[in-house]
Design an enzyme around this catalytic site. Structure first.
Site, PDB file in Angstrom:
ATOM      1  N   GLU A 169       0.800  -1.233   0.000  1.00  0.00           N
ATOM      2  CA  GLU A 169       0.000   0.000   0.000  1.00  0.00           C
ATOM      3  C   GLU A 169       0.834   1.285   0.000  1.00  0.00           C
ATOM      4  O   GLU A 169       0.770   2.094   0.953  1.00  0.00           O
ATOM      5  CB  GLU A 169      -0.988  -0.023   1.166  1.00  0.00           C
ATOM      6  CG  GLU A 169      -1.932  -1.211   1.104  1.00  0.00           C
ATOM      7  CD  GLU A 169      -3.166  -1.060   1.958  1.00  0.00           C
ATOM      8  OE1 GLU A 169      -3.201  -0.184   2.827  1.00  0.00           O
ATOM      9  OE2 GLU A 169      -4.128  -1.819   1.744  1.00  0.00           O
ATOM     10  N   GLU A 228      -5.380  -8.871   0.130  1.00  0.00           N
ATOM     11  CA  GLU A 228      -6.138  -8.540   1.335  1.00  0.00           C
ATOM     12  C   GLU A 228      -7.595  -8.287   0.980  1.00  0.00           C
ATOM     13  O   GLU A 228      -7.876  -7.542   0.035  1.00  0.00           O
ATOM     14  CB  GLU A 228      -5.595  -7.298   2.051  1.00  0.00           C
ATOM     15  CG  GLU A 228      -4.254  -7.474   2.710  1.00  0.00           C
ATOM     16  CD  GLU A 228      -3.801  -6.232   3.450  1.00  0.00           C
ATOM     17  OE1 GLU A 228      -4.653  -5.442   3.899  1.00  0.00           O
ATOM     18  OE2 GLU A 228      -2.584  -6.020   3.554  1.00  0.00           O
TER      19      GLU A 228
HETATM   20  N1  LIG Z   1      -7.787  -0.942   7.726  1.00  0.00           N
HETATM   21  N2  LIG Z   1      -7.539  -1.934   7.612  1.00  0.00           N
HETATM   22  C1  LIG Z   1      -7.250  -3.302   7.475  1.00  0.00           C
HETATM   23  C2  LIG Z   1      -5.932  -3.543   6.705  1.00  0.00           C
HETATM   24  C3  LIG Z   1      -4.707  -3.189   7.549  1.00  0.00           C
HETATM   25  O1  LIG Z   1      -4.761  -3.861   8.793  1.00  0.00           O
HETATM   26  C4  LIG Z   1      -3.500  -3.660   6.733  1.00  0.00           C
HETATM   27  O2  LIG Z   1      -2.298  -3.541   7.488  1.00  0.00           O
HETATM   28  C5  LIG Z   1      -3.351  -2.792   5.476  1.00  0.00           C
HETATM   29  O3  LIG Z   1      -2.484  -3.475   4.586  1.00  0.00           O
HETATM   30  C6  LIG Z   1      -4.685  -2.496   4.797  1.00  0.00           C
HETATM   31  O4  LIG Z   1      -5.475  -1.528   5.386  1.00  0.00           O
HETATM   32  C7  LIG Z   1      -5.911  -2.753   5.417  1.00  0.00           C
END
Ligand SMILES: N#[N+]C[C@@H]1[C@@H](O)[C@H](O)[C@@H](O)[C@@H]2O[C@H]12
Length: 446
Positions: free
Chosen positions: A166, A353
């Site tokens: 991300e 995800e």
């Molecule tokens: N918020 N939310 C859940 C999830 C977060 O926990 C992850 O670390 C990220 O990669 C992405 O934002 C998604």
């Protein structure tokens, strides 16, 4: 919807991240990360939570792998904590830190679970932040040093590598909105960070190719499908801009060798001038084996006289929402997959995800009947399957998340796991969504 069967080699996985589950924040030589620093800063995290202990996965990983095996999970996506490997971010690496990931990886392999390693899931060594962090172009080379060591030590047994998780969230929540580590609020810095993260990705892909390793390498952006709130021209244009700011801002540099002009103008009009060396774009556009996508929700967008666009989901009462306040919109996943299939030259895609936070209740027998999460999973898999039937090369699905964990600025208040974690004693309990996932995997479908 009975009788949905996925392709025979479809990968069923689950995902976590180092800072969110490991704990052991200062154990065995690990250096401080920017999330250690951020979560230890009063007022940054809800309830003053931090990842010092988290789910104690660092010590309980064998128990957690046994639970994965009980559910039948075929691949486990985990991230490596850079400061556990390089406490100073670069230079001398920490053998004990590397040893943990060797033990974790080989325990997975012993249990027939394919490792999928994310190199960067937000826990930058604080020592590198002290010299500018991702805004400092040198950090892209330190990232290659870090990635190169892991390719050398684990590259022959890890089949899937994800360079960055991300980039947009890291850049804009961490460096423009300031709600994620390192808590900077500056648009120009955010844009430099975004670019350098993509540059580090391209450099790491190049390093991976040099080693002729047997695995595959990709990157995991966050996408969200945007829909105009009306058929008014101004709302359609606003939606285009919102799509550009989030989705095209990733797709264009990685797949088309340039940033989208309309969004560059949008930022230039807001005083952010950034001109990157053209040779960067060639590196960023390195061929990848798969695109990993994190999808949770979609947004409806309308025109805004000052900001250009505004997302209006919180005004839409007709959609069920998760505990994050995100609308549940499974068709957004289908539309996204078709769009990426078209825009990204029919590249292999994995959903790295997908999941939801709900206010899970534990009944008098200690069971957790998380029906909302079960429905969320089923509805999104139905849309994913529809996309496959339309010819999208969707190769796998990683549920977020294996267990309830540290949800960044929300601390432990938001629970995404298919396994419940008791915050008092860290006891793990498989939720009904975990048993549903077990059956989906067993049937290779719904
Ligand atoms: N918020 N939310 C859940 C999830 C977060 O926990 C992850 O670390 C990220 O990669 C992405 O934002 C998604």
């Amino acid at each position: 919807m009975p009788g949905i069967v996925f392709p025979k080699d479809f990968i069923w996985g689950c995902a976590t991240a180092s800072y969110q589950i490991e704990g052991a924040f200062d154990e065995d030589g690990k250096g401080e990360s920017i999330w250690d620093r951020f979560s230890h800063t009063p007022g940054k995290i809800l309830n003053g939570d931090n990842g010092d202990v988290a789910c104690d996965h660092y010590h309980r990983y064998k128990e957690d792998i046994a639970l994965m095996k009980e559910i039948g999970i075929q691949s486990y996506r985990y991230s490596i904590s850079w400061p556990r490997i390089f406490p100073e971010g670069k230079g001398q690496y920490n053998e004990k830190g590397l040893d943990f990931y060797k033990r974790l990886t080989y325990e997975l392999l012993k249990n027939g679970i394919k490792p999928s390693v994310t190199l960067y899931h937000w826990d930058l060594p604080q020592k590198l932040q002290d010299i500018g962090g991702w805004a400092n172009r040198d950090v892209t080379d330190y990232f290659v040093e870090y990635a190169g060591l892991l390719f050398e030590k684990l590259g022959d047994v890890v089949p899937y590598w994800i360079t960055q998780n991300e980039p947009w969230i890291v850049a804009f929540l961490g460096h423009m909105m300031g709600v994620h580590a390192p808590g900077i609020k500056d648009l120009k810095t955010a844009l430099e960070v975004f670019h350098n993260i993509l540059l580090s990705h391209g450099k790491a892909v190049g390093a991976y190719r040099q080693l002729n390793l047997p695995g595959k390498i990709g990157i995991a952006p966050n996408f969200s499908t945007k829909y105009p709130a009306s058929d008014k021209k101004e709302d359609i244009e606003a939606c285009e801009l919102a799509d550009g700011v989030l989705n095209k801002w990733f797709i264009y540099p990685v797949f088309k060798g340039t940033y989208p002009e309309d969004v560059v103008k949008f930022y230039r009009d807001r005083g952010a001038h950034f001109d990157f060396p053209p040779e960067d774009m060639k590196i960023i556009g390195a061929d990848i084996d798969f695109l990993a996508i994190n999808y949770y929700t979609s947004e409806f967008v309308k025109h805004h006289p000052v900001n250009g666009f505004v997302e209006i989901n919180n005004e839409l009462s007709q959609f069920e929402k998760t505990e994050m306040g995100w609308i549940i919109y499974p068709k957004g996943l289908y539309d996204l997959l078709l769009r990426l299939d078209n825009d990204c030259n029919k590249i292999d895609i994995i959903i790295s995800e997908n999941g939801a936070a709900f206010d899970d209740k534990i009944d008098e027998n200690g069971n957790i009947n998380d029906v909302k999460r079960m429905n969320y999973i089923k509805e999104h898999l139905i849309q994913a399957h529809k996309a496959i039937e339309e010819g999208v090369n969707l190769k796998g699905y990683y549920l977020w998340s294996l267990m309830d964990n540290f949800e960044w600025s929300f601390g432990y208040s938001k629970k995404f796991g298919i396994i419940h974690v008791n915050r008092e004693n860290l006891k793990r309990t498989i939720k009904n969504s975990g048993y549903l996932y077990r059956d989906i995997i067993k049937n290779n479908g719904l």
